[in-house]
Design a protein around this motif. Structure first.
Motif, PDB file in Angstrom:
ATOM      1  N   ARG A 140     -19.316 -26.510  -1.788  1.00 17.42           N
ATOM      2  CA  ARG A 140     -20.180 -27.534  -2.400  1.00 17.42           C
ATOM      3  C   ARG A 140     -21.556 -27.532  -1.748  1.00 17.42           C
ATOM      4  O   ARG A 140     -22.587 -27.633  -2.426  1.00 17.42           O
ATOM      5  N   THR A 141     -21.590 -27.416  -0.432  1.00 15.42           N
ATOM      6  CA  THR A 141     -22.871 -27.358   0.274  1.00 15.42           C
ATOM      7  C   THR A 141     -23.669 -26.131  -0.134  1.00 15.42           C
ATOM      8  O   THR A 141     -24.895 -26.203  -0.329  1.00 15.42           O
ATOM      9  N   LYS A 142     -22.977 -24.986  -0.292  1.00 12.30           N
ATOM     10  CA  LYS A 142     -23.663 -23.753  -0.692  1.00 12.30           C
ATOM     11  C   LYS A 142     -24.248 -23.885  -2.096  1.00 12.30           C
ATOM     12  O   LYS A 142     -25.345 -23.371  -2.368  1.00 12.30           O
ATOM     13  N   VAL A 143     -23.559 -24.565  -3.000  1.00 12.76           N
ATOM     14  CA  VAL A 143     -24.072 -24.748  -4.357  1.00 12.76           C
ATOM     15  C   VAL A 143     -25.327 -25.614  -4.326  1.00 12.76           C
ATOM     16  O   VAL A 143     -26.316 -25.325  -5.030  1.00 12.76           O
ATOM     17  N   TYR A 144     -25.318 -26.672  -3.523  1.00 14.11           N
ATOM     18  CA  TYR A 144     -26.510 -27.511  -3.391  1.00 14.11           C
ATOM     19  C   TYR A 144     -27.682 -26.710  -2.831  1.00 14.11           C
ATOM     20  O   TYR A 144     -28.839 -26.894  -3.236  1.00 14.11           O
ATOM     21  N   GLN A 145     -27.409 -25.809  -1.897  1.00 13.44           N
ATOM     22  CA  GLN A 145     -28.476 -24.973  -1.338  1.00 13.44           C
ATOM     23  C   GLN A 145     -29.043 -24.031  -2.395  1.00 13.44           C
ATOM     24  O   GLN A 145     -30.261 -23.832  -2.466  1.00 13.44           O
TER      25      GLN A 145
END
Length: 384
Positions: A140-145
Motif C-alpha cells: 500500500r505504501t509503495k502504491v502511494y509512492q
C-alpha cells in the motif's frame, strides 16, 4: 539431511545423508540419496529413514523449502530438528548439496548443532497473518509512492502541501480530479479540519495540466489502494480472532510505552508466549538481533555490527522504540537521551530496543504488567 542452498533445485529435491557404523570399530560411512519434494516423495523419504532406524535427523533451513519436509516428519513423530544453514557453513569447501548433507550428519553425530526456534502451530498461523498484513501494508505504501510520482508529471503538487496523500482531504481532492473537476479553488475547498488553513497553498499546488490520461491512471492507483485497504481490514479481523487465545499476553505488552495493539500482535506472532524456549532475556535479545556485535582480537575491541536477527521482530521493536522515546517522562526516553550524547542516535535506539525485548521476556515469563521506572531512575540510583 540438506536442501542445497542458492539453487533452483531446492524446490525439486533434497540430499539425504545417513551416517552408519563402518566395518571396523570406531569408523563410519555415509550413504547419500536424493529424494523429491512432493508429498508422495517425502513420504517415501520418511519410509526410507524409518527403515534405516535413524536416531536423529538434522535439516538445514533454505528459504521456505524446508517446510514440507519438516512438518510431514513432525506429523510422523520423527526426531527431526531444524538448524541455521549459516552456522553450519562457516567452514569452506562444503557448499554443494551432497557435501552439505554429509557435513550435517557429521556435525549432528558430535552434537555440534543447535535447534532453531519453531513456534507451535497456533503461533505459526498467527505469524502467517501478521506477516501477510505487513506485506500488504508495505504494498500500500509503495502504491502511494507511485501515485505521488505520477502526479508530478501532471504538475499537481498536492504532496508538497499535504503531509501525506493518505489523508481524508487528499483523497477528496484526488477523487474530484478523477471525476473531472479542474478548478483549483473548488478542489482546495474540499479540504477539512486543519487542512483548511492551507487553502491558499493548496490552490497553487492544485493548478497543473491534469488530463484525462492522468485521471485514468490516478483512478487505477486509487482502486488498487482501496483493494489493499479491504485486504487489510480482512487480515485485521482474522488476526483479532486468532489473538483471542493470547489476549492476556497482548494486554500485558500493551502496558509498555511505545507498544500498540498491532505491534503487540506482531511481537507475539514472532516469539510466541512461552518464554521457556529462551534461556533468559539475553538469549531472546540475541535471537532478535538487538545485541551489540562482539569482535575482539588480542584484547582489543573492534567495531562490529548487530546480527541480522528476525527482520519482522526487528521492525516491530524499532517501531516500539521510536514511539517510546517520544514519551518524555519515561525511563526509555531518558535512557535514549543519555546514550544519544555518547553513542549516537542509531546505537541509542538499538539499546532501547534491547531494553524493550528484555522487558517483554520478563512480562511473558512472569505474567506481570510493565512497571515504569520513571525519568529520574538513573538519578535515584546514583544517590543510593
Amino acid at each position: 539431511m540438506s536442501v542445497p542452498r542458492g539453487s533452483t533445485s531446492c524446490k525439486r529435491d533434497a540430499k539425504v545423508a545417513v551416517r552408519k557404523p563402518g566395518k571396523r570399530k570406531g569408523t563410519y560411512r555415509t550413504e547419500v540419496k536424493t529424494f523429491g519434494a512432493t508429498t508422495s516423495q517425502i513420504h517415501e523419504l520418511i519410509g526410507y529413514l524409518n527403515a534405516e532406524n535413524v536416531s536423529f535427523i538434522v535439516m538445514e533451513t533454505t528459504s521456505d523449502y524446508w517446510k514440507p519436509y519438516y512438518f510431514l516428519m513432525k506429523e510422523e513423530q520423527l526426531p527431526v530438528i531444524l538448524v541455521n544453514a549459516k552456522r553450519e557453513r562457516n567452514i569452506p569447501g562444503r557448499k554443494t548439496g551432497v557435501n552439505a548433507a554429509t557435513w550435517l550428519a557429521e556435525l549432528a553425530a558430535h552434537n555440534l548443532l543447535a535447534a532453531s526456534f519453531i513456534p507451535p502451530e497456533p503461533i505459526r498461523h498467527l505469524r502467517d497473518l501478521t506477516r501477510a498484513r505487513s506485506a500488504v501494508a508495505h504494498d500500500r505504501t509503495k502504491v502511494y509512492q507511485r501515485l505521488e510520482k505520477f502526479l508530478e508529471s501532471s504538475g499537481i503538487k498536492l504532496s508538497s502541501v499535504a503531509s501525506s496523500l493518505t489523508g481524508v482531504s487528499s483523497r477528496h481532492m484526488l477523487d474530484a480530479l478523477v471525476a473531472g473537476e479542474r478548478d483549483p479553488q473548488v478542489l482546495a475547498d474540499l479540504s477539512i479540519r486543519k487542512m483548511r488553513r492551507k487553502i491558499p497553498e493548496l490552490i497553487d499546488a492544485l493548478e497543473g495540466r491534469f488530463t484525462e490520461h492522468h485521471a485514468s491512471a490516478v483512478q487505477l492507483h486509487l482502486h488498487h489502494i482501496d483493494t489493499l485497504d479491504e485486504q487489510l481490514q480482512i487480515l485485521n479481523q482474522m488476526i483479532t480472532e486468532a489473538m483471542q487465545s493470547f489476549d492476556q499476553a497482548c494486554q500485558a505488552l500493551g502496558t509498555m510505552p511505545g507498544i500498540g495493539e498491532q505491534t503487540a500482535q506482531l511481537i507475539i506472532a514472532e516469539i510466541g508466549v512461552d518464554m521457556n524456549v529462551f534461556a533468559d532475556a539475553a538469549h531472546l535479545a540475541s535471537w532478535a538481533g538487538v545485541c551489540p556485535g562482539q569482535n575482539e582480537s588480542a584484547g582489543r575491541q573492534r567495531s562490529s555490527h548487530t546480527r541480522g536477527g528476525n527482520v519482522y521482530l526487528r521492525a516491530a521493536l524499532g517501531t516500539a522504540a521510536l514511539a517510546a522515546i517520544k514519551h518524555k517522562d519515561s525511563f526509555l526516553a531518558t535512557r535514549f537521551r543519555r546514550l544519544y550524547l555518547r553513542r549516537g542516535g542509531s546505537r541509542a535506539l538499538v539499546a532501547v530496543e534491547h531494553t524493550i525485548i528484555g522487558a517483554i521476556w520478563h512480562l511473558l515469563a512472569s505474567g506481570e504488567v510493565f512497571k515504569e521506572l520513571g525519568p529520574d531512575y538513573y538519578d535515584q540510583r546514583c544517590q543510593r
